[in-house]
Design a protein around this motif. Structure first.
Motif, PDB file in Angstrom:
ATOM      1  N   PHE A 202       7.879  37.392  56.204  1.00 27.44           N
ATOM      2  CA  PHE A 202       6.933  37.023  57.251  1.00 27.44           C
ATOM      3  C   PHE A 202       7.548  37.258  58.625  1.00 27.44           C
TER       4      PHE A 202
ATOM      5  N   LYS B 205      -0.017  38.883  55.037  1.00 22.65           N
ATOM      6  CA  LYS B 205       0.590  38.193  53.892  1.00 22.65           C
ATOM      7  C   LYS B 205      -0.470  37.505  53.035  1.00 22.65           C
TER       8      LYS B 205
ATOM      9  N   SER C 246       0.270  36.669  59.343  1.00 24.78           N
ATOM     10  CA  SER C 246      -0.346  35.722  58.410  1.00 24.78           C
ATOM     11  C   SER C 246      -1.495  36.381  57.654  1.00 24.78           C
TER      12      SER C 246
END
Length: 210
Positions: free
Chosen positions: A73, A91, A88
């Motif tokens: 991340f 992912k 975000s």
């Protein structure tokens, strides 16, 4: 007078029929390339780069979709034009794909071949950056009872305890097990430790009737 300001290319500047979202709506997601699919997630670009340009740069820098899956991340968020919010989104989309794959495999009643076994974990394992050892417990009809992730980052398989490998299968009253071990390098050739561990597991499985 010469204009020194960089030209900004936007998805909005494309013909409506060529915009990724509109093409997805009219022709389906399968009609889009990886940069276009990723651009839909990103939604916006940055000065001088459209969302498609940023997507192409991401795919190039990380070596494609598998590279994005493997990236942390923090690595994604640190890239110019990405940040926390877009990292975000990326992912989350990757995890949705992983869960869809797991649900698809779970729909199969049992495991009959090495291909069935590989399909169970391939999507998730191919994105791992460290060595892992996982154990899949099966019943007498080779139906899944549970997947346990035992070791992470254990490069030396000689440190693996045989008792740990069989702990959860025994608790699940498993009749069979499948043991998974990945090589992040991409070379599937078994090491001497891989071979030694496999032999030890076979010997223990005979004693435990698993």
């Amino acid at each position: 007078m010469e204009n020194n300001h960089p030209i900004t290319y936007r998805i909005a500047d494309l013909e409506t029929s060529e915009r990724p979202r509109e093409r997805l709506q009219s022709k389906g997601a399968e009609s889009l390339g990886n940069p276009e699919l990723l651009a839909i997630l990103l939604r916006t670009g940055i000065r001088g780069e459209s969302a498609i340009d940023v997507a192409k740069r991401l795919l190039h820098d990380f070596g494609g979709l598998h590279g994005l899956q493997s990236a942390t991340f923090q690595e994604l968020a640190s890239i110019k034009g990405i940040g926390v919010a877009k990292a975000s989104q990326i992912k989350a989309a990757i995890e949705i794909g992983s869960r869809i794959n797991r649900e698809k495999v779970a729909e199969k009643a049992d495991f009959h071949s090495p291909e069935d076994a590989a399909e169970r974990v391939m999507f998730e394992m191919r994105g791992l950056q460290q060595e892992n050892l996982w154990v899949l417990s099966l019943d007498v009809r080779n139906r899944e009872l549970g997947l346990d992730k035992l070791y992470v980052g254990s490069a030396n398989l000689s440190l693996v305890r045989i008792g740990e490998v069989f702990k959860f299968p025994i608790q699940r009253n498993a009749s069979n097990i499948i043991v998974y071990h990945n090589h992040p390098s991409g070379d599937p050739s078994p090491s001497a430790e891989d071979v030694a561990l496999t032999k030890a597991l076979v010997q223990a499985s005979k004693l435990l009737d698993i």
